[in-house]
Design an enzyme around this catalytic site. Structure first.
Site, PDB file in Angstrom:
ATOM      1  N   HIS A  18      -3.565   5.807   3.724  1.00  0.00           N
ATOM      2  CA  HIS A  18      -4.486   4.786   3.118  1.00  0.00           C
ATOM      3  C   HIS A  18      -3.251   4.036   3.606  1.00  0.00           C
ATOM      4  O   HIS A  18      -3.979   2.568   4.226  1.00  0.00           O
ATOM      5  CB  HIS A  18      -4.407   4.719   1.481  1.00  0.00           C
ATOM      6  CG  HIS A  18      -5.510   3.534   1.639  1.00  0.00           C
ATOM      7  ND1 HIS A  18      -5.134   2.310   0.841  1.00  0.00           N
ATOM      8  CD2 HIS A  18      -6.689   3.348   0.934  1.00  0.00           C
ATOM      9  CE1 HIS A  18      -5.991   1.314   0.911  1.00  0.00           C
ATOM     10  NE2 HIS A  18      -7.262   2.642   0.092  1.00  0.00           N
ATOM     11  N   ASP A  34       0.541  -1.171  -0.299  1.00  0.00           N
ATOM     12  CA  ASP A  34      -0.202   0.199  -0.085  1.00  0.00           C
ATOM     13  C   ASP A  34       0.813   1.585  -0.036  1.00  0.00           C
ATOM     14  O   ASP A  34       1.892   1.055  -0.816  1.00  0.00           O
ATOM     15  CB  ASP A  34      -1.214  -0.229   1.453  1.00  0.00           C
ATOM     16  CG  ASP A  34      -2.231   0.418   1.107  1.00  0.00           C
ATOM     17  OD1 ASP A  34      -2.445   1.630   0.941  1.00  0.00           O
ATOM     18  OD2 ASP A  34      -3.482  -0.592   0.817  1.00  0.00           O
ATOM     19  N   SER A  88     -11.435  -1.838  -0.312  1.00  0.00           N
ATOM     20  CA  SER A  88     -10.107  -1.881   0.668  1.00  0.00           C
ATOM     21  C   SER A  88     -10.481  -2.529   1.830  1.00  0.00           C
ATOM     22  O   SER A  88      -9.310  -3.126   2.518  1.00  0.00           O
ATOM     23  CB  SER A  88      -9.687  -0.698   0.284  1.00  0.00           C
ATOM     24  OG  SER A  88     -10.548   0.448   0.924  1.00  0.00           O
TER      25      SER A  88
END
Length: 471
Positions: free
Chosen positions: A278, A246, A432
């Site tokens: 994120h 990520d 996600s």
């Protein structure tokens, strides 16, 4: 000749020990792994020992620093990276012998791209991306990925790149894929087809780029659902590790004691950061520090994590950065890999990299996408990957979750997160989140059942699913 070299490298370890006064070099090669001990040894001496083992060496004379390093039974590319840092290198492999086994054939050492004269490494700002007008796919500008067919002479690759005025930047040793920078004026999207027509011993792809698929943050009224407190949270790293490919991770949210290894695959050698948030969000969920809303809390456990920064601060990653991250996840002992993003661009090279990881026992989960189009999204739609959709806290499908035959299951996709993605903390929703949660659950199952394989995990998912909290 090739058969004899393979016998030395693959059938028995080759141990080379040399000493000159206080300077000693010990090198042990065994298959695709290496052990090196060097104490104030000139790099030229180390390279000459590698040459004695059958690896052809090309290194400019001015690159000859004293090296002190100890590497024990590491993949060859890791060992060479430790010895050659901060210089760049390319390791060429070839297939030889009856089993067509891969062996290291040539090592080229050069001054690193983007390295200043004083030796200080520069951090790249990110990927320079271009758009293919024909299909809308993204790729890294002026970069191509090349692989030579098994049994072919490596000179084919070098001649092609040299003839185009290009430079081989680096090589993924596990897959034998070379990252090449080409000069301006070459049509990167059309290059693979033209190459195939004229030279069938080489396979090429653009170095595809992908944007991160950000979760949706609720502002104002958010769905109300009672959160379940995490259970069995312990501050250790004894469970099965989850690698999170990520945007990195940020300390300060309870993850410090969960991280067992980390890598910046965008800028190897640099400290791992997270300019987006994120990656930290997904790491919190994959580690079990944050439970999505609507979960029963029984399936998820505390898990050690391996955060790997594959996205730059603009939210872009590349195929080669992802391959580097997959290599690191495997070498760091991960058994679960989370990829909480997706794109409609399919890449045979990335598909093969994930198939290789699957064959090595790595279970890969990926987000199905936050647009309900029904179109396949990759990597979730690759055959060896578990595609994960999202559920609302009450167990109904999230209205924005993608769907289709490539979606293996759906999981809770809402979470109250202490760190924001390009914004404030709060309640977020997305596939996600669901993918990271499934990665955590699988890690817990493997911790409790260390002999389980992917087939056992799939059986558990089909027969029992994921436990949920009653609304």
């Amino acid at each position: 000749m090739k058969h004899r070299i393979v016998a030395v490298l693959l059938m028995v370890p080759a141990i080379l020990l040399f000493a000159a006064s206080a300077r000693a070099v010990t090198i042990e090669l065994s298959g695709d792994r290496i052990s090196i001990h060097a104490e104030k040894s000139p790099l030229s001496v180390i390279l000459s020992r590698l040459s004695a083992s059958g690896i052809q060496i090309q290194c400019p004379p001015h690159i000859d620093p004293e090296v002190t390093a100890t590497v024990t039974d590491k993949p060859i590319h890791e060992g060479l990276g430790a010895v050659l840092k901060p210089y760049g290198y390319v390791l060429f492999w070839e297939r030889s012998g009856k089993n067509k086994s891969l062996r290291p054939a040539e090592l080229h050492v050069f001054d690193s791209v983007g390295r200043e004269e004083n030796g200080r490494e520069e951090r790249e700002e990110g990927f320079a991306v271009a758009v293919n007008p024909k299909d809308g796919s993204l790729y890294v500008r002026n970069e191509i990925l090349l692989r030579i067919a098994p049994g072919s002479d490596g000179e084919i690759l070098r001649s092609l790149v040299s003839g185009l005025g290009g430079v081989i930047l680096e090589t993924d040793a596990l897959l034998g894929i070379h990252r090449v920078r080409l000069p301006d004026g070459i049509d990167i999207p059309d290059f693979p087809a033209k190459l195939k027509a004229g030279e069938n011993r080489l396979t090429a792809e653009p170095n595809y780029a992908y944007p991160i698929d950000f979760p949706r943050r609720f502002v104002g009224r958010a769905p109300r659902f009672e959160s379940v407190a995490p259970q069995n949270i312990i501050s250790d790293t004894t469970g099965v590790p989850v690698a999170v490919l990520d945007s990195g991770w940020t300390a300060g949210y309870g993850l410090e004691e969960r991280v067992i290894a980390a890598l910046d695959a965008v800028n190897p050698g640099m400290p791992v950061t997270d300019g987006l948030g994120h990656g930290t969000q997904m790491a919190l969920i994959a580690a079990g520090e944050v439970r999505p809303m609507g979960t029963a809390g029984e399936d998820a456990k505390a898990s050690p994590i391996i955060p790997i920064r594959t996205f730059d601060d603009s939210g872009i990653t590349s195929n080669f950065a992802l391959m580097r991250g997959i290599d690191f996840a495997l070498s760091s002992g991960a058994r679960v890999l989370n990829m909480s993003w997706g794109s409609e661009t399919s890449s045979p090279f990335l598909e093969e990299a994930l198939a290789y990881a699957d064959n090595r026992g790595l279970i890969v989960v990926a987000a199905a996408g936050n647009k309900a189009t029904g179109a396949p999204v990759y990597p979730a739609a690759y055959p060896t990957v578990l595609g994960i959709g999202a559920l609302a806290p009450d167990g109904t499908p999230w209205q924005h979750s993608n769907y289709g035959s490539f979606v293996a299951l759906s999981a809770p996709g809402y979470a109250d997160l202490p760190v924001g993605y390009k914004g404030e903390a709060g309640i977020y929703a997305g596939t996600s989140i669901a993918a990271a949660y499934v990665a955590n659950v699988i890690s817990g199952w493997l911790t409790e059942n260390p002999d389980w394989q992917k087939s056992d995990v799939m059986h558990r998912l089909r027969t029992h699913g994921l436990k949920r909290q009653n609304p």
